[in-house]
Design an enzyme around this catalytic site. Structure first.
Site, mmCIF file in Angstrom:
data_model
loop_
_atom_site.group_PDB
_atom_site.id
_atom_site.type_symbol
_atom_site.label_atom_id
_atom_site.label_comp_id
_atom_site.label_asym_id
_atom_site.label_seq_id
_atom_site.Cartn_x
_atom_site.Cartn_y
_atom_site.Cartn_z
ATOM 1 N N GLU A 166 46.876 49.681 37.140
ATOM 2 C CA GLU A 166 48.134 49.370 36.590
ATOM 3 C C GLU A 166 48.220 50.469 35.291
ATOM 4 O OE1 GLU A 166 49.326 45.487 35.901
ATOM 5 O OE2 GLU A 166 49.267 44.809 38.097
ATOM 6 N N GLU A 354 47.454 42.985 44.631
ATOM 7 C CA GLU A 354 47.568 41.719 43.805
ATOM 8 C C GLU A 354 49.066 41.118 44.057
ATOM 9 O OE1 GLU A 354 46.833 42.032 39.661
ATOM 10 O OE2 GLU A 354 45.100 43.338 39.775
HETATM 11 C C1 GAL Z 1 47.829 42.122 36.696
HETATM 12 C C2 GAL Z 1 46.337 42.585 36.121
HETATM 13 C C3 GAL Z 1 45.367 41.641 36.520
HETATM 14 C C4 GAL Z 1 46.005 39.976 36.377
HETATM 15 C C5 GAL Z 1 47.363 39.789 36.827
HETATM 16 C C6 GAL Z 1 48.074 38.618 36.292
HETATM 17 O O1 GAL Z 1 48.922 43.109 35.817
HETATM 18 O O2 GAL Z 1 46.120 43.666 37.088
HETATM 19 O O3 GAL Z 1 44.383 41.838 35.757
HETATM 20 O O4 GAL Z 1 46.071 39.700 34.847
HETATM 21 O O5 GAL Z 1 48.068 40.988 36.424
HETATM 22 O O6 GAL Z 1 48.572 38.600 35.287
#
Ligand code: GAL
Length: 443
Positions: A166, A354
């Site tokens: 990201e 994710e």
């Molecule tokens: C994403 C990040 C993760 C985690 C997730 C939830 O942006 O890659 O490390 O924190 O959000 O907030």
């Protein structure tokens, strides 16, 4: 009931995590400090918490891998801590750090779990930040040298590699808003960091593909489905600007399309960092992209927001169901972002790297009945299935996160795991959502 077997046979299922959020052992076995250790020391994390101990994954990874195995989860995405491999960011290699990731990778493989590695999940060695961090163009070489060490060590064992996690979030929150490490602020810091992040991805992806043609290289991009607050022209235009920033700003230069500054003139000064040959260097050689999607954003015009003249109308203000992060639960978002990114000709494969939710959990008699998280996953996976019917580039899905962990500036209060962590005893408890995922995955 929908099952994993209803998806294409080669569809990949897994869970995700990151070094700074789970490993702990911050100064053990020769690891150097990262910008997140420093940020926490400067009391910038809620409740003055720090990633120093986290989930003690460094010492307990075997237990966690066995739990993933018991749940039948076939893929595990984690990151390497740069300062565990190179304590000063460049130069001398820390053998103990190298050995740790060999053990971790081997344990995954011995248990039938495929490791997916992120090279950079936000924990820059502090020594490099002292030299300007992502604002210094030299970082493209520091990052390449670090990648070269990792690929030489683990390239035979690990097939899937992700470069930056990201880039918009770590440059935006870390160098513009000051809300993440290293806590810098302002447009000129952001544009320098953003430019070098995009350049590093182009440069290092080609370095890896040239030298390790058998591995699959990608990067993970934060994205969201953005909708206007009203149909008034100024809200529609505000929404377009935000969409350009959140969804296009980093992927387009890596696809050879340049930074989308025509649509977002406030950022056009980014091109002043360009040097001869950079246009070519910015183009990445990606086998796949990872999309990280949690919610949708509703955007309104805002006269008072500099540069963007737009603001996010929060889920609680709109009185819609949301997670503890105040992120609306909006499963269509996953379908919409897959549609959006599938449309790029240069994108070959898409993995949702994710997706998940933070809710308050209660550990009662050895169980965590996290109904809301389970429902969130179930609804998103249903939309994912619809997307798989329309968009053949979609190839897999990873839940964020394997275990509860250090949620950056939010500290430990936000729990995203499908496995609960008791931060006093470090005891692990499988949540109901994980049992649900196990049943969904089983044939
Ligand atoms: C994403 C990040 C993760 C985690 C997730 C939830 O942006 O890659 O490390 O924190 O959000 O907030």
């Amino acid at each position: 009931m929908l099952k994993a077997s209803d998806f294409p046979a080669d569809f990949v299922w897994g869970v995700s995590s990151a070094a700074a959020q789970t490993e702990g052992a911050a100064s053990k076995d020769g690891r150097g400090p990262s910008i997140w250790d420093d940020f926490a020391k400067r009391k910038k994390v809620k409740g003055n918490q720090s990633p120093e101990q986290a989930c003690e994954f460094y010492d307990r990874f075997e237990e966690d891998i066995l739990l993933l195995k018991s749940l039948g989860i076939p893929n595990f995405r984690f990151s390497i801590s740069w300062s565990r491999i190179l304590p000063d960011g460049t130069g001398a290699v820390n053998k103990a750090g190298i050995n740790f990731y060999h053990k971790l990778i081997d344990t995954c493989l011995q248990n039938g779990i495929e490791p997916w590695i992120t090279l950079y999940h936000w924990d820059l060695p502090l020594a490099l930040e002292k030299k300007g961090g992502w604002k210094n163009r030299e970082i493209i070489h520091w990052f390449k040298d670090y990648a070269a060490v990792c690929l030489a060590e683990y390239g035979e064992k690990v097939k899937h590699w992700m470069l930056l996690n990201e880039p918009l979030v770590f440059t935006g929150a870390g160098y513009f808003a000051g809300y993440h490490a290293p806590g810098k602020r302002g447009m000129s810091n952001f544009l320098a960091a953003a430019y070098h992040a995009a350049l590093a991805q182009g440069y290092v992806s080609k370095f890896i593909k040239t030298n390790y043609p058998n591995v699959q290289v990608g990067a993970t991009f934060s994205c969201s489905f953005n909708t206007p607050y009203s149909l008034k022209e100024k809200d529609l235009n505000a929404c377009k600007r935000v969409d350009t920033l959140l969804n296009k700003f980093f992927i387009e230069p890596n696809l050879g399309l340049g930074f989308p500054v025509k649509e977002l003139s406030a950022l056009k000064a980014i091109n002043k960092h360009m040097q001869p040959g950079d246009e070519e260097m910015l183009k990445a050689d990606f086998d796949f992209i990872g999309l990280q999607v949690y919610t949708r954003e509703v955007i309104a015009h805002s006269f008072f927001t500099p540069y963007l003249r737009a603001k996010i109308v929060s889920a609680s203000k709109r009185k819609v169901f949301h997670t503890n992060m105040n992120w609306e639960v909006y499963p269509d978002a996953i379908f919409e972002v897959i549609k959006l990114f599938s449309a790029y000709e240069g994108v070959k494969k898409i993995y949702i790297t994710e997706n998940g939710a933070s809710f308050s959990d209660q550990l009662l008699n050895g169980r965590v009945h996290d109904f809301h998280r389970q429902d969130y996953l179930e609804k998103h996976i249903k939309k994912l299935h619809e997307a798989s019917l329309f968009f053949p580039k979609l190839k897999g899905y990873f839940v964020w996160s394997a275990t509860d962990n250090f949620e950056w500036t939010e500290g430990y209060k936000q729990r995203f795991g499908i496995i609960h962590i008791n931060y006093e005893t470090l005891e692990r408890t499988v949540k109901d959502s994980a049992y649900w995922y196990r049943d969904f995955l089983s044939n």
